[in-house]
Design a protein around this motif. Sequence first.
Motif, short mmCIF file in Angstrom:
data_model
loop_
_atom_site.label_atom_id
_atom_site.label_comp_id
_atom_site.label_asym_id
_atom_site.label_seq_id
_atom_site.Cartn_x
_atom_site.Cartn_y
_atom_site.Cartn_z
N ALA A 5 16.68 86.56 74.85
CA ALA A 5 16.38 86.61 73.41
C ALA A 5 17.64 86.98 72.63
CB ALA A 5 15.28 87.62 73.13
N ILE A 6 18.41 87.94 73.13
CA ILE A 6 19.65 88.36 72.46
C ILE A 6 20.65 87.20 72.45
CG2 ILE A 6 21.60 89.96 72.55
CD1 ILE A 6 18.95 91.30 71.79
N ARG A 7 20.74 86.48 73.55
CA ARG A 7 21.67 85.34 73.63
C ARG A 7 21.30 84.27 72.61
NH1 ARG A 7 21.72 80.49 75.45
NH2 ARG A 7 19.70 80.63 76.47
N ILE A 8 20.01 83.95 72.52
CA ILE A 8 19.56 82.94 71.56
C ILE A 8 19.85 83.41 70.14
CG2 ILE A 8 17.51 81.81 70.59
CD1 ILE A 8 16.41 81.72 73.48
N TYR A 9 19.56 84.68 69.84
CA TYR A 9 19.82 85.21 68.51
C TYR A 9 21.31 85.17 68.19
CZ TYR A 9 20.38 88.39 64.62
OH TYR A 9 20.75 88.94 63.42
N GLU A 10 22.14 85.50 69.14
CA GLU A 10 23.59 85.48 68.91
C GLU A 10 24.07 84.04 68.65
OE1 GLU A 10 27.00 87.08 67.92
OE2 GLU A 10 25.22 88.25 68.40
N GLU A 11 23.50 83.07 69.33
CA GLU A 11 23.83 81.66 69.08
C GLU A 11 23.44 81.26 67.66
OE1 GLU A 11 22.08 79.25 72.14
OE2 GLU A 11 23.49 79.99 73.67
N ILE A 12 22.32 81.77 67.18
CA ILE A 12 21.89 81.48 65.81
C ILE A 12 22.84 82.14 64.82
CG2 ILE A 12 20.07 81.91 64.11
CD1 ILE A 12 18.09 81.54 66.52
N ARG A 13 23.20 83.38 65.07
CA ARG A 13 24.12 84.10 64.17
C ARG A 13 25.48 83.42 64.07
NH1 ARG A 13 26.12 88.74 65.52
NH2 ARG A 13 26.80 89.07 63.40
N THR A 14 25.96 82.88 65.19
CA THR A 14 27.28 82.26 65.21
C THR A 14 27.26 80.80 64.80
OG1 THR A 14 27.08 81.76 67.57
CG2 THR A 14 28.15 83.85 66.97
N GLY A 15 26.06 80.22 64.65
CA GLY A 15 25.97 78.85 64.19
C GLY A 15 25.84 77.81 65.29
N LYS A 16 25.77 78.22 66.55
CA LYS A 16 25.59 77.25 67.65
C LYS A 16 24.18 76.66 67.63
CE LYS A 16 28.95 79.33 70.72
NZ LYS A 16 29.17 80.03 72.00
N ARG A 17 23.23 77.41 67.12
CA ARG A 17 21.85 76.94 66.95
C ARG A 17 21.48 77.11 65.49
NH1 ARG A 17 17.77 77.45 71.40
NH2 ARG A 17 18.92 77.84 73.31
N SER A 18 20.57 76.29 65.02
CA SER A 18 20.16 76.42 63.63
C SER A 18 18.91 77.30 63.48
CB SER A 18 19.89 75.05 63.01
OG SER A 18 18.85 74.40 63.71
N ARG A 19 18.12 77.42 64.54
CA ARG A 19 16.91 78.21 64.48
C ARG A 19 16.46 78.57 65.89
NH1 ARG A 19 12.33 75.13 65.52
NH2 ARG A 19 12.69 72.92 65.65
N PHE A 20 15.46 79.44 65.96
CA PHE A 20 14.88 79.80 67.25
C PHE A 20 14.08 78.62 67.78
CE2 PHE A 20 15.71 83.99 65.55
CZ PHE A 20 16.12 84.69 66.67
#
Length: 123
Positions: A5-20
Motif C-alpha cells: 500500500a505504501i509503495r502504491i501511494y508513493e508511486e501516486i505521489r511521485t506521478g508514476k501512477r495517476s490513481r489507486f
Amino acid sequence: MNSEAIRIYEEIRTGKRSRFPRGFWVDGSIYNYNAAADITKYLVEDVLNWDDEVVKDRMCCEVFFQQKLKGMLWTLFNDSFYAAMENAYPGIESRYELKWTYSIVSLPQKEYLYISFTVSGIL
C-alpha cells in the motif's frame, strides 16, 4: 505496515501512477481500513514529519486532498479527516483538540458523527 500500500501511494505521489487501482479501498463489501491506516501513518510520520502539536494545529481535509488521498477520505471515511486519523491512531486525543474540526462541524454535529461512526464500527 502494509509495504505494498505504501509503495502504491508513493508511486501516486511521485506521478508514476495517476490513481489507486480499482477496488483498492473497497473490494466488494470488504473495506481496506488497514491500508488506509498504514498510508495515513506514513503521510503524517514520513512525508509530512509532523509531531502531535503540528497535527493538532494543521491537520484538515485539505491536507489529505493535497497529498492525493481524497478518494480514501471519501470512500472510507465520508470525508472525515478525524475518522481517518482515528483509524490510523486508535485512541487519538479528543477530536475537539483538532483546530479544524471546530470551523467545519458544530459541536452537536461532531458528537453525532462520533456516535454514528462508533456504532457503525468505523471508530
